[in-house]
Design a protein around this motif. Structure first.
Motif, PDB file in Angstrom:
ATOM      1  N   ARG A  83       1.404  -8.552   5.192  1.00 35.71           N
ATOM      2  CA  ARG A  83       2.267  -9.330   6.076  1.00 35.71           C
ATOM      3  C   ARG A  83       3.359  -9.927   5.203  1.00 35.71           C
ATOM      4  O   ARG A  83       3.054 -10.660   4.274  1.00 35.71           O
ATOM      5  N   LEU A  84       4.591  -9.621   5.490  1.00 31.47           N
ATOM      6  CA  LEU A  84       5.678 -10.150   4.675  1.00 31.47           C
ATOM      7  C   LEU A  84       6.016 -11.589   5.038  1.00 31.47           C
ATOM      8  O   LEU A  84       6.612 -12.304   4.239  1.00 31.47           O
ATOM      9  N   ARG A  85       5.610 -12.004   6.243  1.00 31.26           N
ATOM     10  CA  ARG A  85       5.797 -13.389   6.662  1.00 31.26           C
ATOM     11  C   ARG A  85       4.587 -13.837   7.470  1.00 31.26           C
ATOM     12  O   ARG A  85       4.033 -13.052   8.241  1.00 31.26           O
ATOM     13  N   ASP A  86       4.227 -15.098   7.320  1.00 27.04           N
ATOM     14  CA  ASP A  86       3.124 -15.661   8.100  1.00 27.04           C
ATOM     15  C   ASP A  86       3.422 -15.526   9.589  1.00 27.04           C
ATOM     16  O   ASP A  86       4.558 -15.720  10.018  1.00 27.04           O
ATOM     17  N   GLY A  87       2.391 -15.188  10.348  1.00 27.69           N
ATOM     18  CA  GLY A  87       2.538 -15.090  11.791  1.00 27.69           C
ATOM     19  C   GLY A  87       3.148 -13.799  12.293  1.00 27.69           C
ATOM     20  O   GLY A  87       3.279 -13.607  13.491  1.00 27.69           O
ATOM     21  N   MET A  88       3.542 -12.918  11.379  1.00 26.64           N
ATOM     22  CA  MET A  88       4.142 -11.646  11.773  1.00 26.64           C
ATOM     23  C   MET A  88       3.125 -10.521  11.560  1.00 26.64           C
ATOM     24  O   MET A  88       2.164 -10.667  10.820  1.00 26.64           O
ATOM     25  N   ALA A  89       3.379  -9.401  12.190  1.00 25.97           N
ATOM     26  CA  ALA A  89       2.518  -8.230  12.027  1.00 25.97           C
ATOM     27  C   ALA A  89       2.637  -7.668  10.615  1.00 25.97           C
ATOM     28  O   ALA A  89       3.638  -7.886   9.926  1.00 25.97           O
ATOM     29  N   ALA A  90       1.615  -6.966  10.171  1.00 25.63           N
ATOM     30  CA  ALA A  90       1.670  -6.271   8.882  1.00 25.63           C
ATOM     31  C   ALA A  90       2.761  -5.212   8.965  1.00 25.63           C
ATOM     32  O   ALA A  90       2.772  -4.388   9.880  1.00 25.63           O
ATOM     33  N   ARG A  91       3.698  -5.242   8.007  1.00 30.14           N
ATOM     34  CA  ARG A  91       4.845  -4.329   8.048  1.00 30.14           C
ATOM     35  C   ARG A  91       5.095  -3.629   6.724  1.00 30.14           C
ATOM     36  O   ARG A  91       6.115  -2.986   6.549  1.00 30.14           O
ATOM     37  N   HIS A  92       4.202  -3.798   5.757  1.00 27.90           N
ATOM     38  CA  HIS A  92       4.384  -3.163   4.457  1.00 27.90           C
ATOM     39  C   HIS A  92       3.037  -2.618   4.030  1.00 27.90           C
ATOM     40  O   HIS A  92       1.995  -3.167   4.385  1.00 27.90           O
ATOM     41  N   LEU A  93       3.057  -1.528   3.289  1.00 29.41           N
ATOM     42  CA  LEU A  93       1.800  -0.972   2.817  1.00 29.41           C
ATOM     43  C   LEU A  93       1.986  -0.316   1.464  1.00 29.41           C
ATOM     44  O   LEU A  93       3.096   0.005   1.058  1.00 29.41           O
ATOM     45  N   GLY A  94       0.877  -0.156   0.780  1.00 30.57           N
ATOM     46  CA  GLY A  94       0.896   0.465  -0.532  1.00 30.57           C
ATOM     47  C   GLY A  94      -0.484   0.960  -0.904  1.00 30.57           C
ATOM     48  O   GLY A  94      -1.478   0.655  -0.232  1.00 30.57           O
ATOM     49  N   LEU A  95      -0.542   1.722  -1.979  1.00 29.61           N
ATOM     50  CA  LEU A  95      -1.798   2.303  -2.455  1.00 29.61           C
ATOM     51  C   LEU A  95      -2.235   1.583  -3.721  1.00 29.61           C
ATOM     52  O   LEU A  95      -1.488   1.535  -4.703  1.00 29.61           O
ATOM     53  N   LEU A  96      -3.434   1.024  -3.692  1.00 30.08           N
ATOM     54  CA  LEU A  96      -3.964   0.339  -4.856  1.00 30.08           C
ATOM     55  C   LEU A  96      -4.092   1.341  -5.990  1.00 30.08           C
ATOM     56  O   LEU A  96      -4.615   2.445  -5.802  1.00 30.08           O
ATOM     57  N   SER A  97      -3.600   0.962  -7.172  1.00 31.69           N
ATOM     58  CA  SER A  97      -3.574   1.939  -8.266  1.00 31.69           C
ATOM     59  C   SER A  97      -4.237   1.447  -9.535  1.00 31.69           C
ATOM     60  O   SER A  97      -4.469   2.238 -10.442  1.00 31.69           O
ATOM     61  N   GLY A  98      -4.537   0.188  -9.633  1.00 28.35           N
ATOM     62  CA  GLY A  98      -5.116  -0.320 -10.871  1.00 28.35           C
ATOM     63  C   GLY A  98      -6.527  -0.815 -10.682  1.00 28.35           C
ATOM     64  O   GLY A  98      -6.964  -1.070  -9.565  1.00 28.35           O
ATOM     65  N   PRO A  99      -7.242  -0.976 -11.773  1.00 26.68           N
ATOM     66  CA  PRO A  99      -8.616  -1.476 -11.708  1.00 26.68           C
ATOM     67  C   PRO A  99      -8.643  -2.963 -11.367  1.00 26.68           C
ATOM     68  O   PRO A  99      -7.617  -3.648 -11.486  1.00 26.68           O
ATOM     69  N   PRO A 100      -9.808  -3.504 -10.979  1.00 26.50           N
ATOM     70  CA  PRO A 100      -9.892  -4.915 -10.586  1.00 26.50           C
ATOM     71  C   PRO A 100      -9.386  -5.888 -11.651  1.00 26.50           C
ATOM     72  O   PRO A 100      -8.795  -6.907 -11.326  1.00 26.50           O
ATOM     73  N   GLU A 101      -9.585  -5.547 -12.906  1.00 30.39           N
ATOM     74  CA  GLU A 101      -9.140  -6.468 -13.957  1.00 30.39           C
ATOM     75  C   GLU A 101      -7.626  -6.467 -14.159  1.00 30.39           C
ATOM     76  O   GLU A 101      -7.079  -7.382 -14.764  1.00 30.39           O
ATOM     77  N   ALA A 102      -6.927  -5.468 -13.669  1.00 30.18           N
ATOM     78  CA  ALA A 102      -5.458  -5.404 -13.768  1.00 30.18           C
ATOM     79  C   ALA A 102      -4.906  -4.692 -12.536  1.00 30.18           C
ATOM     80  O   ALA A 102      -4.322  -3.620 -12.637  1.00 30.18           O
ATOM     81  N   PRO A 103      -5.094  -5.281 -11.329  1.00 30.84           N
ATOM     82  CA  PRO A 103      -4.701  -4.574 -10.104  1.00 30.84           C
ATOM     83  C   PRO A 103      -3.202  -4.326 -10.025  1.00 30.84           C
ATOM     84  O   PRO A 103      -2.389  -5.166 -10.385  1.00 30.84           O
ATOM     85  N   ARG A 104      -2.878  -3.136  -9.555  1.00 30.87           N
ATOM     86  CA  ARG A 104      -1.497  -2.701  -9.349  1.00 30.87           C
ATOM     87  C   ARG A 104      -1.471  -1.936  -8.024  1.00 30.87           C
ATOM     88  O   ARG A 104      -2.515  -1.536  -7.522  1.00 30.87           O
ATOM     89  N   PHE A 105      -0.278  -1.709  -7.502  1.00 35.87           N
ATOM     90  CA  PHE A 105      -0.175  -0.875  -6.313  1.00 35.87           C
ATOM     91  C   PHE A 105       1.150  -0.134  -6.328  1.00 35.87           C
ATOM     92  O   PHE A 105       2.128  -0.568  -6.924  1.00 35.87           O
ATOM     93  N   ILE A 106       1.120   1.046  -5.708  1.00 40.19           N
ATOM     94  CA  ILE A 106       2.302   1.892  -5.595  1.00 40.19           C
ATOM     95  C   ILE A 106       2.827   1.723  -4.180  1.00 40.19           C
ATOM     96  O   ILE A 106       2.077   1.862  -3.213  1.00 40.19           O
ATOM     97  N   HIS A 107       4.117   1.405  -4.071  1.00 35.74           N
ATOM     98  CA  HIS A 107       4.725   1.161  -2.762  1.00 35.74           C
ATOM     99  C   HIS A 107       6.218   1.445  -2.863  1.00 35.74           C
ATOM    100  O   HIS A 107       6.758   1.638  -3.951  1.00 35.74           O
ATOM    101  N   ALA A 108       6.861   1.507  -1.711  1.00 33.89           N
ATOM    102  CA  ALA A 108       8.309   1.733  -1.647  1.00 33.89           C
ATOM    103  C   ALA A 108       8.929   0.569  -0.911  1.00 33.89           C
ATOM    104  O   ALA A 108       8.422   0.163   0.131  1.00 33.89           O
ATOM    105  N   TYR A 109      10.010   0.060  -1.474  1.00 34.26           N
ATOM    106  CA  TYR A 109      10.734  -0.953  -0.731  1.00 34.26           C
ATOM    107  C   TYR A 109      12.210  -0.915  -1.047  1.00 34.26           C
ATOM    108  O   TYR A 109      12.629  -0.435  -2.098  1.00 34.26           O
TER     109      TYR A 109
END
Length: 138
Positions: A83-109
């Motif tokens: 959710r890019l803003r509180d109270g709004m619908a989820a409008r962005h997504l990405g793929l988790l790419s890193g392990p729990p100790e160093a989480p990362r995600f791949i996304h386009a914006y």
């Protein structure tokens, strides 16, 4: 994750899903899905470029095709919705790419194209849902 990383550097283009030519955040996930699974599970309707009030279109579509998981359970290759803003619908997504100790995600914006970013506390606070994408197409 190898397929998703091939998309890094693809320019941002709203509504597109072509590696190297252009995509948005949904187009990135669609492109990875098509590369690994073949066809898309349903047609993607036109959607507005900027956030608008309305239903949870992305979450509802993900629930039709994927198993929802607690975001804390997500691993590399799983899908996160934001959710890019509180109270709004989820409008962005990405793929988790890193392990729990160093989480990362791949996304386009817009303004950046496809990038791999740290899953920093500001991004973590915006997570709306997680989905086990890897068990469906991985």
């Amino acid at each position: 994750m190898a397929e998703a990383r091939l998309w890094i550097g693809t320019p941002y283009l709203h509504g597109a899903a072509r590696r190297g030519a252009g995509c948005d955040c949904l187009g990135l996930v669609r492109g990875v899905w098509m590369a690994l699974a073949g066809t898309e599970p349903e047609p993607v309707p036109a959607y507005p470029r900027h956030e608008a009030r309305g239903g949870e279109v992305l979450c509802d579509a993900a629930r039709r095709h994927l198993r929802e998981i607690a975001p804390a359970e997500a691993g590399p290759g799983d899908l996160l919705l934001f959710r890019l803003r509180d109270g709004m619908a989820a409008r962005h997504l990405g793929l988790l790419s890193g392990p729990p100790e160093a989480p990362r995600f791949i996304h386009a914006y817009e303004g950046h194209g496809v990038v791999e970013s740290p899953l920093t506390p500001p991004w973590r606070r915006r997570i709306a849902a997680g989905f086990a994408l890897t068990e469906r197409i991985g």
